[in-house]
Design a protein around this motif. Structure first.
Motif, PDB file in Angstrom:
ATOM      1  N   ARG A   1       0.828  -1.202   0.000  1.00  0.00           N
ATOM      2  CA  ARG A   1       0.000   0.000   0.000  1.00  0.00           C
ATOM      3  C   ARG A   1       0.866   1.257   0.000  1.00  0.00           C
ATOM      4  NH1 ARG A   1      -4.643  -1.712  -1.885  1.00  0.00           N
ATOM      5  NH2 ARG A   1      -5.358  -3.577  -0.791  1.00  0.00           N
ATOM      6  N   THR A   2       0.361   2.296  -0.654  1.00  0.00           N
ATOM      7  CA  THR A   2       1.047   3.578  -0.611  1.00  0.00           C
ATOM      8  C   THR A   2       0.380   4.454   0.450  1.00  0.00           C
ATOM      9  OG1 THR A   2      -0.417   4.449  -2.324  1.00  0.00           O
ATOM     10  CG2 THR A   2       1.641   3.435  -3.046  1.00  0.00           C
ATOM     11  N   SER A   3       1.054   5.522   0.811  1.00  0.00           N
ATOM     12  CA  SER A   3       0.478   6.463   1.770  1.00  0.00           C
ATOM     13  C   SER A   3      -0.720   7.171   1.153  1.00  0.00           C
ATOM     14  CB  SER A   3       1.521   7.505   2.187  1.00  0.00           C
ATOM     15  OG  SER A   3       2.612   6.882   2.823  1.00  0.00           O
ATOM     16  N   LEU A   4      -1.665   7.541   2.007  1.00  0.00           N
ATOM     17  CA  LEU A   4      -2.832   8.274   1.544  1.00  0.00           C
ATOM     18  C   LEU A   4      -2.461   9.716   1.243  1.00  0.00           C
ATOM     19  CD1 LEU A   4      -5.467   6.978   4.109  1.00  0.00           C
ATOM     20  CD2 LEU A   4      -5.270   6.321   1.713  1.00  0.00           C
ATOM     21  N   ASP A   5      -3.110  10.288   0.245  1.00  0.00           N
ATOM     22  CA  ASP A   5      -2.879  11.689  -0.107  1.00  0.00           C
ATOM     23  C   ASP A   5      -4.200  12.251  -0.617  1.00  0.00           C
ATOM     24  OD1 ASP A   5      -2.083  14.161  -0.925  1.00  0.00           O
ATOM     25  OD2 ASP A   5      -0.752  13.468  -2.518  1.00  0.00           O
ATOM     26  N   PHE A   6      -4.772  13.183   0.132  1.00  0.00           N
ATOM     27  CA  PHE A   6      -6.081  13.721  -0.215  1.00  0.00           C
ATOM     28  C   PHE A   6      -6.019  15.191  -0.606  1.00  0.00           C
ATOM     29  CE2 PHE A   6      -7.170  10.131   2.590  1.00  0.00           C
ATOM     30  CZ  PHE A   6      -7.998   9.432   1.713  1.00  0.00           C
ATOM     31  N   HIS A   7      -4.945  15.601  -1.253  1.00  0.00           N
ATOM     32  CA  HIS A   7      -4.836  17.009  -1.650  1.00  0.00           C
ATOM     33  C   HIS A   7      -5.608  17.240  -2.946  1.00  0.00           C
ATOM     34  CE1 HIS A   7      -2.040  17.937   1.526  1.00  0.00           C
ATOM     35  NE2 HIS A   7      -1.315  16.893   1.188  1.00  0.00           N
ATOM     36  N   LEU A   8      -6.915  17.184  -2.835  1.00  0.00           N
ATOM     37  CA  LEU A   8      -7.789  17.423  -3.978  1.00  0.00           C
ATOM     38  C   LEU A   8      -8.192  18.892  -4.034  1.00  0.00           C
ATOM     39  CD1 LEU A   8     -10.250  14.417  -3.602  1.00  0.00           C
ATOM     40  CD2 LEU A   8      -8.356  14.590  -5.193  1.00  0.00           C
ATOM     41  N   PRO A   9      -8.518  19.397  -5.217  1.00  0.00           N
ATOM     42  CA  PRO A   9      -9.067  20.756  -5.290  1.00  0.00           C
ATOM     43  C   PRO A   9     -10.331  20.851  -4.450  1.00  0.00           C
ATOM     44  CG  PRO A   9      -8.471  19.949  -7.479  1.00  0.00           C
ATOM     45  CD  PRO A   9      -8.336  18.787  -6.541  1.00  0.00           C
ATOM     46  N   GLU A  10     -10.607  22.034  -3.951  1.00  0.00           N
ATOM     47  CA  GLU A  10     -11.714  22.232  -3.033  1.00  0.00           C
ATOM     48  C   GLU A  10     -13.037  21.776  -3.639  1.00  0.00           C
ATOM     49  OE1 GLU A  10     -13.756  25.907  -0.587  1.00  0.00           O
ATOM     50  OE2 GLU A  10     -11.618  25.905  -1.011  1.00  0.00           O
ATOM     51  N   ARG A  11     -13.806  20.983  -2.824  1.00  0.00           N
ATOM     52  CA  ARG A  11     -15.139  20.515  -3.195  1.00  0.00           C
ATOM     53  C   ARG A  11     -15.162  19.830  -4.560  1.00  0.00           C
ATOM     54  NH1 ARG A  11     -17.270  19.726   1.516  1.00  0.00           N
ATOM     55  NH2 ARG A  11     -17.848  21.588   2.671  1.00  0.00           N
ATOM     56  N   GLN A  12     -14.136  19.044  -4.855  1.00  0.00           N
ATOM     57  CA  GLN A  12     -14.113  18.338  -6.128  1.00  0.00           C
ATOM     58  C   GLN A  12     -14.520  16.893  -5.919  1.00  0.00           C
ATOM     59  OE1 GLN A  12     -10.539  18.644  -8.497  1.00  0.00           O
ATOM     60  NE2 GLN A  12     -10.830  16.610  -9.339  1.00  0.00           N
ATOM     61  N   TRP A  13     -15.410  16.418  -6.758  1.00  0.00           N
ATOM     62  CA  TRP A  13     -15.731  14.998  -6.791  1.00  0.00           C
ATOM     63  C   TRP A  13     -16.121  14.657  -8.227  1.00  0.00           C
ATOM     64  CZ3 TRP A  13     -18.551  18.097  -3.219  1.00  0.00           C
ATOM     65  CH2 TRP A  13     -19.744  18.604  -3.704  1.00  0.00           C
ATOM     66  N   PRO A  14     -16.094  13.375  -8.569  1.00  0.00           N
ATOM     67  CA  PRO A  14     -16.405  13.009  -9.956  1.00  0.00           C
ATOM     68  C   PRO A  14     -17.805  13.478 -10.351  1.00  0.00           C
ATOM     69  CG  PRO A  14     -15.465  11.152  -8.749  1.00  0.00           C
ATOM     70  CD  PRO A  14     -15.737  12.226  -7.743  1.00  0.00           C
ATOM     71  N   SER A  15     -17.903  14.024 -11.548  1.00  0.00           N
ATOM     72  CA  SER A  15     -19.224  14.431 -12.022  1.00  0.00           C
ATOM     73  C   SER A  15     -20.051  13.192 -12.279  1.00  0.00           C
ATOM     74  CB  SER A  15     -19.080  15.260 -13.298  1.00  0.00           C
ATOM     75  OG  SER A  15     -18.449  14.503 -14.311  1.00  0.00           O
ATOM     76  N   LYS A  16     -21.330  13.289 -11.907  1.00  0.00           N
ATOM     77  CA  LYS A  16     -22.248  12.167 -12.060  1.00  0.00           C
ATOM     78  C   LYS A  16     -21.636  10.871 -11.526  1.00  0.00           C
ATOM     79  CE  LYS A  16     -25.767  14.289 -13.666  1.00  0.00           C
ATOM     80  NZ  LYS A  16     -27.000  14.394 -12.847  1.00  0.00           N
ATOM     81  N   LEU A  17     -21.294  10.937 -10.269  1.00  0.00           N
ATOM     82  CA  LEU A  17     -20.751   9.785  -9.578  1.00  0.00           C
ATOM     83  C   LEU A  17     -21.680   8.592  -9.750  1.00  0.00           C
ATOM     84  CD1 LEU A  17     -18.296   9.366  -7.549  1.00  0.00           C
ATOM     85  CD2 LEU A  17     -20.002   9.568  -5.751  1.00  0.00           C
ATOM     86  N   ARG A  18     -21.114   7.429 -10.063  1.00  0.00           N
ATOM     87  CA  ARG A  18     -21.914   6.211 -10.222  1.00  0.00           C
ATOM     88  C   ARG A  18     -22.074   5.555  -8.847  1.00  0.00           C
ATOM     89  NH1 ARG A  18     -18.732   2.505 -14.114  1.00  0.00           N
ATOM     90  NH2 ARG A  18     -17.138   3.100 -12.594  1.00  0.00           N
ATOM     91  N   ILE A  19     -23.289   5.585  -8.328  1.00  0.00           N
ATOM     92  CA  ILE A  19     -23.553   5.055  -6.993  1.00  0.00           C
ATOM     93  C   ILE A  19     -24.428   3.821  -7.111  1.00  0.00           C
ATOM     94  CG2 ILE A  19     -24.683   5.507  -4.782  1.00  0.00           C
ATOM     95  CD1 ILE A  19     -23.929   8.424  -5.080  1.00  0.00           C
TER      96      ILE A  19
END
Length: 465
Positions: A242-260
């Motif tokens: 496993r690699t280290s976690l890194d959550f430096h995402l742009p603010e309030r970014q998530w995949p468009s039309k997330l498949r749930i």
């Protein structure tokens, strides 16, 4: 993902000298003294250690040498994890009160980042169930309503976090033990991909079910705390891939039309209040994401994990000296009894089906959907005055969380508030192993939607004075 939790703003306040780590530590100790008696979340609080760590942090900030965003941040630690200088009692009178000689790897990393350790939080004996009550520390109550249980087995961590006693509560999760109490107490619980946060000492007899994870009041802090504890180490061979976690995402970014994806046939298994909140959540989330029904063996996964979990607990009991076993909780002995007669063929069947389900789920989570969404719990927090509720095998009222211990994928429980009842429910977001970024992004989206629907609601904050 937005870094808008409590960790970074507190760090910034420290840098501006608006407040000092010592002032926060003293305020936290005062709040523990006032609030903990009402819930029983702590099994150990060491004022001298708290203030010593806070003074060291304050000195670093004065010199402009802060170790990072966790420097001076108050955290709590479940009493299943070793902290140098403190005993690890694991909720049992049969364990030693001798201090641990060194920190667990995850705790050492938090110490290296300058975090201030407030104390150790309660757990059922050997973390064996989804309610936090033990022969050593008694019952941990729900801060939202003390007539209800806080959940378990990281119940003390969740109760403390919900009260603002610590910014982060460190827990462990082998079948839902971070997510169950997080859902019951209205906070966030995050179980990263298996092996991402090293296990130390490695629980060799627990069938690769346990994870270490944070409980916080928002998703951003959970991601940041997990990142600080992540990274491979030789003494946990499962962490090396496993690699280290890194959550430096742009603010309030998530995949468009997330498949749930949502499992088929959930409604019949949910308490009416939970079901109403669940339907409300789906209606809101569907406006931003594509929701499809998927076929996932929820109950079979729960039963497989239940058997393997019992075997791990059975091994823990076997390590208690014979002369001390009369001090064990009778219900724990009843819990492990069903697996005492398992054969080698039984174990091979369990492990084979586990692997088949894990492969199937991972394929669905890569090819068909991005995340699987369920209620974290099918019921509201159990009442403390209902002895029959506590007597029932806890796996019977906890069907959804074990799936992601079986499959090793990340899972986040996020509060969802509704007018349907006093308690918020937890929504569980799970993803394929290694796709923590997707799970955290989806959890952040849900948190944002909930906040937008409840602008007047404010989360409890850490007590800073």
């Amino acid at each position: 993902m937005s870094i808008d939790g409590e960790i970074v703003p507190l760090h910034e306040r420290y840098k501006r000298c608006d407040v000092s780590p010592v002032e926060v530590a003293r305020a936290q100790l005062d709040a523990i003294g006032r609030l903990n008696p009402g819930v029983n979340a702590f099994v150990l609080v060491d004022d001298s250690v708290v203030l010593k760590m806070a003074r060291a942090s304050e000195a670093r900030y004065r010199k402009g040498e802060a170790l990072g965003p966790l420097d001076g941040v108050p955290i709590t630690i479940k009493d299943t994890l070793n902290v140098a200088g403190w005993p690890t009692r694991r909720g049992s009178r049969t364990t030693s009160d001798v201090a641990a000689p060194r920190d667990a790897i995850s705790i050492a990393r938090l110490r290296a980042g300058g975090a201030v350790f407030l104390g150790k939080t309660t757990t059922p004996e050997f973390a064996w169930k989804g309610l936090t009550e033990s022969p050593l520390a008694g019952v941990t109550l729900n801060p939202l309503d003390p007539l209800h249980h806080a959940g378990g087995s990281s119940g003390g961590a969740a109760a403390a976090t919900a009260l603002g006693l610590g910014v982060v509560g460190i827990g462990s999760d082998a079948a839902g033990s971070v997510r169950i109490p997080a859902a019951f107490c209205g906070v966030v619980g995050y179980k990263p991909t298996f092996g991402t946060i090293p296990l130390d000492p490695y629980p060799a007899a627990f069938w690769q079910l346990p994870h270490i994870g944070p409980i916080t009041r928002n998703v951003a802090d959970a991601a940041l705390a997990a990142s600080a504890m992540s990274g491979a180490v030789g003494m946990d061979w499962t962490s090396l891939a496993r690699t280290s976690l890194d959550f430096h995402l742009p603010e309030r970014q998530w995949p468009s039309k997330l498949r749930i994806g949502v499992p088929a046939g959930l409604a019949g298994h949910l308490d009416p209040i939970v079901n109403k909140a669940w339907e409300d959540a789906l209606a809101v989330i569907a406006k931003d994401s594509r929701i499809t029904t998927v076929d996932v063996p929820i109950n079979e996964s729960r039963d497989i994990v239940g058997a393997l979990y019992r075997l791990g607990c059975s091994y823990a009991v076997s390590q208690v000296p014979e002369e001390k076993r009369t001090g064990l909780h009778a219900a724990l002995l009843e819990f492990i009894a069903p697996v005492q007669s398992l054969t080698a063929a039984d174990l091979l069947r369990l492990q084979r089906r586990r692997e088949e389900i894990a492969v199937r789920l991972s394929a669905i989570l890569i090819d068909d959907i991005d995340v699987l969404l369920t209620p974290t719990m099918p019921c509201l927090p159990l009442r403390t005055d209902d002895p029959t509720a506590a007597a029932v095998d806890w796996f019977e009222w906890c069907p959804f969380t074990p799936l992601f211990n079986l499959s090793h994928g990340p899972a986040v429980s996020v509060p969802w508030h509704t007018d349907a009842g006093f308690f918020p429910i937890g929504l569980q977001v799970g993803a394929a192993p290694g796709r923590d970024r997707v799970a955290i992004a989806a959890a952040t989206m849900i948190e944002t939607l909930d906040d937008c629907r409840n602008p007047a609601r404010s989360r409890a904050s850490v007590h800073v004075g």
